[in-house]
Enzyme design. Structure first.
Site, PDB file in Angstrom:
ATOM      1  N   ASP A 279      28.322 -25.813  29.935  1.00  0.00           N
ATOM      2  CA  ASP A 279      27.895 -24.607  29.250  1.00  0.00           C
ATOM      3  C   ASP A 279      26.389 -24.708  29.037  1.00  0.00           C
ATOM      4  OD1 ASP A 279      29.432 -22.605  26.616  1.00  0.00           O
ATOM      5  OD2 ASP A 279      27.745 -22.230  27.961  1.00  0.00           O
TER       6      ASP A 279
HETATM    7  C1  GLC Z   1      26.761 -19.199  26.676  1.00  0.00           C
HETATM    8  C2  GLC Z   1      28.257 -19.253  26.438  1.00  0.00           C
HETATM    9  C3  GLC Z   1      29.073 -19.236  27.683  1.00  0.00           C
HETATM   10  C4  GLC Z   1      28.354 -18.414  28.740  1.00  0.00           C
HETATM   11  C5  GLC Z   1      27.101 -19.161  29.109  1.00  0.00           C
HETATM   12  C6  GLC Z   1      26.259 -18.389  30.117  1.00  0.00           C
HETATM   13  O1  GLC Z   1      26.107 -20.050  25.783  1.00  0.00           O
HETATM   14  O2  GLC Z   1      28.745 -20.298  25.631  1.00  0.00           O
HETATM   15  O3  GLC Z   1      30.359 -18.705  27.352  1.00  0.00           O
HETATM   16  O4  GLC Z   1      29.180 -18.240  29.873  1.00  0.00           O
HETATM   17  O5  GLC Z   1      26.298 -19.485  27.983  1.00  0.00           O
HETATM   18  O6  GLC Z   1      25.828 -17.203  29.565  1.00  0.00           O
END
Ligand code: GLC
Length: 741
Positions: free
Chosen positions: A282
């Protein structure tokens, strides 16, 4: 004989070709891998955010696009549009091996046509429609150069203080698992490589929804048994449904950050589940293992994450800056790199990007998909079925289209983008494409009906100067519709709230308008369960209208005026107060199970609060009423090799045709570990004309009785069970049966 020989040889050729065909992808992957330098391999494990929009804390990097040309980037996120993705793919085509980029995006509930938030869709309990919703999202996203959506979010969540409940399917593992499958199938459609299918991504692996205190990014600590029983099944269901990727999570789990968690990513996902896709971290979560206190620096973070099975590093730059040295230092074996890169390359082949890196960046297709009336029709259908009727005293609803004067009051009546919810996109033509509640009602009522409007108050401040106008407006009307709730950015990522009451002075506005004595319908826009006890106790009619997306106003008008009889059922329990959280229906019985609110010395009840939620899991009313017969069982006991059939007759005893979600729950009365007081094990949606009755049957086998014991074995145990069937978890008929040895 001859004929058989011909058939046999044809089969051999076919299977050989098939094997050869299968081997082709693997061979191609191996052939590219062999050509790659270590740096090129590491480049594939690196994902950057585009410089145009961010969904996390951005790193300034003016050399970002140059790095694509240098082969240091395998994927980009937050780069959308046929034109822009084509431009960046051009840069990747300037690299030595011309390995195409993957473009990822959070297409969580629609892309151009915005659908109800996932938690609202979960309230429909309609798997086919949820799949269609994801199908439309994928079609529109893929037409805009997007290869990969970071969805479905399949985190089970029992704490509505956590803002990300809006992205998931609520508190129940069974319902959440079915919805995970529906979304994966919707996104990936008839198969990856089709230009209307996108790679799905099961996230956040794992147990992110159990963050302590409902505080986002917070720690998670639980038994492995609970992890396997409650939080992992939707991920397993997604993996079994062929989800292309996983995303790990920000939280630490039992002391080890998920991004560096070998148990999750290698032992369970890639080991036991034999997952062949790849895992993306993430946003920045590789580097975040430093503040977690699990890695001293990015060098260590990269080592821990790569060795634990995180294949691609989103935005932390730990991999691109450290993996080469880690391999040379012998801290990360080249086999770890090769495995990760093969997983990534394999998907790029499956997507057809090596054959045509630009196949998804097609401006003609983009235009055709965007203002697609078919998509809008599906969106409205989804929105209608997501609405939950919480109360309807004195048959206040549905309203008559001939009502002479209707007062429309509240900060959401004319809202446009506040119908979209978190994780949605703003488009230049939103004001003309998104239907407000006001416009939806205006196009629904008769020409003689008069609509009055007063905003009354803002969403989240203490200004009450608008109350007087609202009250005066209400006094002139035959009926009042008030729409209150949360702004679209009040629930979502990094939006945990300690107070989940109706924000601002909105409930005071309801009180002021109710004091006029007019019949009042309250509608609540929200991304999570909110607390509104006074309204729930005093308003005659309440609709939970979530954040319903592009055609919200028309969907709401259909329900308000009876063109659609609401059928939604809550996917999460609604607490009485924040102090009651966590509260969920499938809790254990404990040694002192309270039978009612006066049992003070039982089941750890509060002395100052009821045991029960305001609204229960699975609850939702209809304009009609449904009567359930007693449950008939095919037998009172059955052997593990047999099945049991439970049947009820459901009758529509009201004045409207309507759809009911008949829910089946089971309780295992005694086990080698304690078992929940009831667990959802099945449901069937049934449409009944007024006066009509239908028999609904459920087949129960040992598969429905399995659970994880204290050795983490998934087993069933003979014994006594209770079986419940009804229209809500707290409104059921019950019977019992025995599973013999
Ligand atoms: C964010 C979220 C995740 C998302 C990623 C890209 O922090 O936690 O769910 O897909 O970053 O945007």
């Amino acid at each position: 004989m001859k004929r058989n020989l011909i058939i046999a040889s044809a089969c051999c050729i076919f299977s050989f070709t098939a094997i050869a065909q299968k081997k082709t992808i693997d061979q191609k992957v191996d052939s590219v891998l062999k050509l790659m330098t270590l740096d090129e391999k590491i480049g594939q494990m690196n994902q950057y955010n585009g410089p145009w929009a961010a969904t996390g804390p951005l790193t300034n990097d003016d050399k970002l696009l140059d790095q694509i040309k240098e082969g240091k980037v395998g994927s980009m996120l937050n780069v959308t549009g046929a034109k822009r993705t084509r431009e960046l793919q051009d840069l990747a085509m300037q690299t030595r091996l011309k390995i195409p980029l993957l473009f990822g995006q959070d297409v969580i509930h629609g892309y151009r046509t915005i659908f109800p938030i996932p938690l609202a869709e979960a309230a429909s309990w309609d798997m086919k429609l949820i799949e269609q919703s994801a199908r439309v999202a994928a079609t529109e996203a893929a037409a805009s150069g997007i290869h990969w959506t970071f969805a479905p979010m399949v985190d089970i969540a029992r704490d509505p203080r956590w803002g990300r409940v809006m992205e998931g399917a609520g508190e129940d593992t069974y319902l959440g698992s079915l919805i995970a499958v529906a979304r994966v199938k919707g996104f990936q459609g008839k198969g990856l490589g089709n230009t209307n299918a996108v790679m799905a991504c099961a996230k956040h692996f794992a147990a992110y929804g159990a963050a302590v205190g409902g505080r986002d990014y917070n720690s998670v600590d639980m038994s492995l048994r609970q992890l396997h029983e409650v939080y992992l099944p939707p991920f397993k269901a997604a993996a079994d449904a062929g989800v292309a990727t996983f995303m790990n999570s920000f939280n630490d789990l039992n002391g080890i950050p998920a991004t560096g968690n070998k148990y999750l990513q290698r032992d369970i996902l890639k080991g036991q589940w034999k997952f062949k896709g790849f895992v993306v971290s993430d946003w920045g979560s590789v580097g975040e293992m430093i503040p977690h206190g699990y890695a001293k620096n990015n060098y260590e973070a990269a080592m821990l994450a790569a060795n634990a099975g995180s294949d691609m590093d989103m935005e932390s730059r730990s991999y691109i800056q450290n993996l080469s040295k880690l391999v040379k230092d012998g801290k990360v074996n080249i086999s770890v790199i090769d495995d990760a890169v093969k997983r990534i390359l394999r998907i790029k082949f499956v997507m057809g990007l090596f054959d045509d890196p630009y196949k998804f960046s097609n401006e003609e297709r983009e235009k055709a998909q965007w203002n697609n009336t078919e998509h809008r029709k599906i969106e409205k259908e989804m929105a209608k079925k997501s609405i939950v009727l919480l109360k309807n005293d004195k048959q206040t609803l549905p309203l008559s289209k001939q009502t002479k004067t209707i007062a429309l009051i509240g900060p959401f009546i004319k809202a446009i983008s506040d119908n979209l919810g978190f994780w949605s996109y703003d488009w230049p033509d939103d004001s003309s494409r998104i239907t407000s509640t006001y416009d939806g009602i205006k196009s629904k009522v008769s020409a003689d009906s008069k609509l009055l409007y007063a905003k009354g108050c803002n969403i989240n401040d203490s200004i009450t100067t608008g109350f007087a106008e609202a009250v005066e407006t209400a006094k002139q009307a035959d009926v009042v519709v008030i729409q209150v709730g949360e702004a679209r950015d009040m629930t979502g990522e990094a939006k945990s709230r300690s107070n989940i009451h109706l924000p601002g002075v909105q409930e005071d506005l309801i009180k002021a308008v109710m004091a006029t004595g007019k019949p009042v319908v309250v509608m609540i826009n929200a991304g999570r369960p909110l607390i509104f006890n006074w309204t729930a106790d005093n308003a005659p009619a309440i609709l939970y209208t979530w954040w319903l997306g592009t055609d919200a106003g028309n969907a709401i008008a259909d329900v308000l005026f009876g063109d659609y009889n609401p059928s939604g059922k809550l996917p999460m329990s609604f607490p009485l107060t924040e102090g009651q959280i966590p509260i969920y229906y499938n809790h254990y019985n404990t040694g002192r199970p309270a039978q009612n609110d006066s049992d003070r010395f039982y089941r750890s009840a509060y002395i100052d609060l009821s045991l029960y939620p305001k609204f229960a899991f699975g609850y939702g009313l209809s304009y009609t009423s449904f009567e359930y017969s007693d449950i008939k069982l095919s037998k009172s006991s059955f052997k593990p090799t047999e099945k049991l059939t439970a049947t009820v007759t459901v009758k529509n005893t009201g004045n409207y045709d309507g759809e009911e979600t008949v829910q089946l729950y089971i309780q295992d009365l005694f086990g080698s570990v304690v078992r929940p007081v009831k667990e959802l094990k099945g449901f069937q949606k049934v449409f009944l004309k007024k006066g009509e009755a239908k028999e609904i049957s459920f087949a129960i086998t040992t598969e429905d009785l399995k659970f994880f014991n204290d050795k983490l074995e998934k087993i069933y145990e003979p014994g006594d069970f209770k079986l419940f069937i009804g229209g809500a978890s707290n409104n059921v008929k019950q019977t019992s049966f025995t599973l013999t040895k």
